[in-house]
Design a protein around this motif. Structure first.
Motif, PDB file in Angstrom:
ATOM      1  N   ALA A  48       0.835  -1.208   0.000  1.00 30.79           N
ATOM      2  CA  ALA A  48       0.000   0.000   0.000  1.00 30.79           C
ATOM      3  C   ALA A  48       0.867   1.255   0.000  1.00 30.79           C
ATOM      4  CB  ALA A  48      -0.931  -0.009   1.205  1.00 30.79           C
ATOM      5  N   ARG A  49       1.943   1.231   0.765  1.00 28.61           N
ATOM      6  CA  ARG A  49       2.841   2.390   0.808  1.00 28.61           C
ATOM      7  C   ARG A  49       3.615   2.521  -0.498  1.00 28.61           C
ATOM      8  NH1 ARG A  49       2.924   4.476   5.793  1.00 28.61           N
ATOM      9  NH2 ARG A  49       4.837   5.661   5.503  1.00 28.61           N
ATOM     10  N   ASP A  50       3.987   1.389  -1.090  1.00 34.60           N
ATOM     11  CA  ASP A  50       4.773   1.427  -2.322  1.00 34.60           C
ATOM     12  C   ASP A  50       3.978   1.919  -3.526  1.00 34.60           C
ATOM     13  OD1 ASP A  50       7.188   0.760  -1.279  1.00 34.60           O
ATOM     14  OD2 ASP A  50       7.466  -1.042  -2.466  1.00 34.60           O
ATOM     15  N   GLN A  75      20.960  -6.257  -6.570  1.00 34.45           N
ATOM     16  CA  GLN A  75      21.140  -7.667  -6.894  1.00 34.45           C
ATOM     17  C   GLN A  75      20.182  -8.558  -6.110  1.00 34.45           C
ATOM     18  OE1 GLN A  75      25.423  -7.787  -6.277  1.00 34.45           O
ATOM     19  NE2 GLN A  75      25.793  -7.728  -8.490  1.00 34.45           N
ATOM     20  N   VAL A  76      19.824  -8.135  -4.902  1.00 42.43           N
ATOM     21  CA  VAL A  76      18.801  -8.861  -4.131  1.00 42.43           C
ATOM     22  C   VAL A  76      17.428  -8.651  -4.758  1.00 42.43           C
ATOM     23  CG1 VAL A  76      17.580  -8.944  -1.915  1.00 42.43           C
ATOM     24  CG2 VAL A  76      20.079  -8.807  -1.957  1.00 42.43           C
ATOM     25  N   MET A  77      17.139  -7.414  -5.149  1.00 41.35           N
ATOM     26  CA  MET A  77      15.812  -7.072  -5.658  1.00 41.35           C
ATOM     27  C   MET A  77      15.537  -7.604  -7.063  1.00 41.35           C
ATOM     28  SD  MET A  77      14.434  -5.583  -3.102  1.00 41.35           S
ATOM     29  CE  MET A  77      12.975  -4.783  -3.725  1.00 41.35           C
ATOM     30  N   GLN A  78      16.553  -8.002  -7.786  1.00 44.28           N
ATOM     31  CA  GLN A  78      16.357  -8.578  -9.117  1.00 44.28           C
ATOM     32  C   GLN A  78      15.420  -9.784  -9.100  1.00 44.28           C
ATOM     33  OE1 GLN A  78      20.738  -8.740 -10.024  1.00 44.28           O
ATOM     34  NE2 GLN A  78      19.997  -8.358 -12.081  1.00 44.28           N
ATOM     35  N   PHE A  79      15.295 -10.409  -7.968  1.00 49.83           N
ATOM     36  CA  PHE A  79      14.373 -11.531  -7.776  1.00 49.83           C
ATOM     37  C   PHE A  79      12.973 -11.196  -8.282  1.00 49.83           C
ATOM     38  CE2 PHE A  79      10.996 -13.038  -4.899  1.00 49.83           C
ATOM     39  CZ  PHE A  79      11.093 -14.413  -5.064  1.00 49.83           C
ATOM     40  N   TRP A  80      12.546  -9.937  -8.085  1.00 49.41           N
ATOM     41  CA  TRP A  80      11.180  -9.549  -8.417  1.00 49.41           C
ATOM     42  C   TRP A  80      10.945  -9.403  -9.917  1.00 49.41           C
ATOM     43  CZ3 TRP A  80       7.992 -10.319  -4.647  1.00 49.41           C
ATOM     44  CH2 TRP A  80       8.456 -10.223  -3.329  1.00 49.41           C
ATOM     45  N   GLU A  81      11.994  -9.376 -10.700  1.00 49.61           N
ATOM     46  CA  GLU A  81      11.835  -9.248 -12.149  1.00 49.61           C
ATOM     47  C   GLU A  81      11.107 -10.444 -12.756  1.00 49.61           C
ATOM     48  OE1 GLU A  81      12.751  -7.222 -15.948  1.00 49.61           O
ATOM     49  OE2 GLU A  81      12.443  -6.642 -13.862  1.00 49.61           O
ATOM     50  N   THR A  82      11.290 -11.622 -12.154  1.00 48.04           N
ATOM     51  CA  THR A  82      10.685 -12.837 -12.716  1.00 48.04           C
ATOM     52  C   THR A  82       9.717 -13.532 -11.751  1.00 48.04           C
ATOM     53  OG1 THR A  82      12.611 -14.112 -11.958  1.00 48.04           O
ATOM     54  CG2 THR A  82      12.657 -13.274 -14.221  1.00 48.04           C
ATOM     55  N   PHE A  83       9.515 -12.987 -10.565  1.00 46.60           N
ATOM     56  CA  PHE A  83       8.648 -13.647  -9.591  1.00 46.60           C
ATOM     57  C   PHE A  83       7.180 -13.561  -9.997  1.00 46.60           C
ATOM     58  CE2 PHE A  83       5.891 -13.558  -5.835  1.00 46.60           C
ATOM     59  CZ  PHE A  83       6.226 -14.774  -5.250  1.00 46.60           C
ATOM     60  N   ALA A  84       6.559 -14.715 -10.186  1.00 51.90           N
ATOM     61  CA  ALA A  84       5.117 -14.805 -10.448  1.00 51.90           C
ATOM     62  C   ALA A  84       4.656 -13.837 -11.525  1.00 51.90           C
ATOM     63  CB  ALA A  84       4.331 -14.579  -9.159  1.00 51.90           C
ATOM     64  N   VAL A  85       5.357 -13.841 -12.638  1.00 51.56           N
ATOM     65  CA  VAL A  85       4.976 -12.987 -13.765  1.00 51.56           C
ATOM     66  C   VAL A  85       3.626 -13.451 -14.305  1.00 51.56           C
ATOM     67  CG1 VAL A  85       5.613 -12.255 -16.089  1.00 51.56           C
ATOM     68  CG2 VAL A  85       7.373 -12.494 -14.328  1.00 51.56           C
ATOM     69  N   ALA A  86       2.783 -12.506 -14.737  1.00 51.37           N
ATOM     70  CA  ALA A  86       1.455 -12.825 -15.266  1.00 51.37           C
ATOM     71  C   ALA A  86       1.558 -13.871 -16.364  1.00 51.37           C
ATOM     72  CB  ALA A  86       0.792 -11.560 -15.805  1.00 51.37           C
ATOM     73  N   GLY A  87       0.684 -14.878 -16.286  1.00 54.43           N
ATOM     74  CA  GLY A  87       0.674 -15.937 -17.284  1.00 54.43           C
ATOM     75  C   GLY A  87       1.482 -17.153 -16.869  1.00 54.43           C
ATOM     76  N   ALA A 134       1.665  -9.295  -5.867  1.00 52.19           N
ATOM     77  CA  ALA A 134       1.254  -7.908  -6.091  1.00 52.19           C
ATOM     78  C   ALA A 134       2.454  -6.971  -6.008  1.00 52.19           C
ATOM     79  CB  ALA A 134       0.187  -7.500  -5.072  1.00 52.19           C
ATOM     80  N   TYR A 135       3.371  -7.254  -5.082  1.00 51.08           N
ATOM     81  CA  TYR A 135       4.563  -6.413  -4.973  1.00 51.08           C
ATOM     82  C   TYR A 135       5.434  -6.543  -6.220  1.00 51.08           C
ATOM     83  CZ  TYR A 135       8.905  -4.284  -3.693  1.00 51.08           C
ATOM     84  OH  TYR A 135      10.012  -3.476  -3.716  1.00 51.08           O
ATOM     85  N   GLY A 136       5.561  -7.765  -6.731  1.00 43.68           N
ATOM     86  CA  GLY A 136       6.345  -7.961  -7.950  1.00 43.68           C
ATOM     87  C   GLY A 136       5.820  -7.116  -9.105  1.00 43.68           C
ATOM     88  N   GLU A 137       4.510  -7.028  -9.231  1.00 43.27           N
ATOM     89  CA  GLU A 137       3.910  -6.206 -10.288  1.00 43.27           C
ATOM     90  C   GLU A 137       4.234  -4.735 -10.078  1.00 43.27           C
ATOM     91  OE1 GLU A 137      -0.210  -7.228 -10.218  1.00 43.27           O
ATOM     92  OE2 GLU A 137       0.115  -9.235 -11.054  1.00 43.27           O
TER      93      GLU A 137
END
Length: 198
Positions: free
Chosen positions: A38-40, A54-66, A84-87
């Motif tokens: 909500a804050r983000d 380098q830690v946050m790069q994880f979110w580039e591919t986490f639970a991508v739509a489809g 939702a955060y990954g999006e």
């Protein structure tokens, strides 16, 4: 015009990682992750130091739509707020400050090899929303330069004694408490306004 915000998650004694670099002691609950999301939504861009990027790069591919998701994961509340955060993360511009990286491999990401307080402040002022700055080394430069508007800390109810401190050594500043929130897990979030230089 946005605000430059330094937020960190760590131990009660102010460490965001232990002496071995481990930060698993401060894993957010689903309740806390939803609060972070909500804050983000107010954030339009992220500024990172190399290690945090380098830690946050994880979110580039986490639970991508489809992407196919297992039934167990799909029903997990933590998975849903993480997805939702990954999006949100993929939808924001990112700037990485590093003198050792030659390239970045995530979308909407720029690479800068020199930290200029004036250029960073102008970038923040030109944004439609807030800008987050992450990584204690990068944040220390911004704090010492007097360009940070707000600092926020999520204190987990654990003391680890040593490690990577979230604030720079010998940085002294008057702060004004503007928000606080308690989670069922015992984590306490506090936000402070920082008087900017000049």
């Amino acid at each position: 015009m946005g605000h430059l915000i330094y937020a960190a998650i760590g131990s009660l004694d102010g460490f965001i990682a232990d002496k071995d670099g481990d930060f698993s002691f401060c894993r957010p609950s689903a309740e806390m992750h939803a609060y972070l999301n909500a804050r983000d939504r107010r954030v339009s861009a992220d500024l990172y130091g190399r290690r945090l990027y380098q830690v946050m790069q994880f979110w580039e591919t986490f639970a991508v739509a489809g992407e196919e998701i297992s039934p167990g994961a799909a029903s997990d509340p933590l998975f849903e707020v993480s997805r939702a955060y990954g999006e949100l993360w993929r939808g924001r511009d990112k700037v990485v400050f590093s003198t050792t990286l030659d390239d970045v491999d995530t979308a909407r990401t720029g690479l800068v090899n020199h930290f200029s307080p004036a250029a960073v402040r102008q970038f923040v002022d030109d944004q439609p929303g807030d800008v987050s700055i992450g990584g204690p080394t990068l944040a220390a430069q911004a704090l010492r330069a007097g360009i940070v508007d707000r600092i926020e800390y999520y204190a987990f109810p654990v003391v680890i004694g040593a490690g990577t401190h979230w604030l720079p050594a010998e940085w002294r500043h008057e702060l004004r408490l503007i928000e606080e929130h308690r989670f069922l897990s015992g984590v306490v979030h506090t936000a402070y306004e920082v008087a900017r230089s000049g």
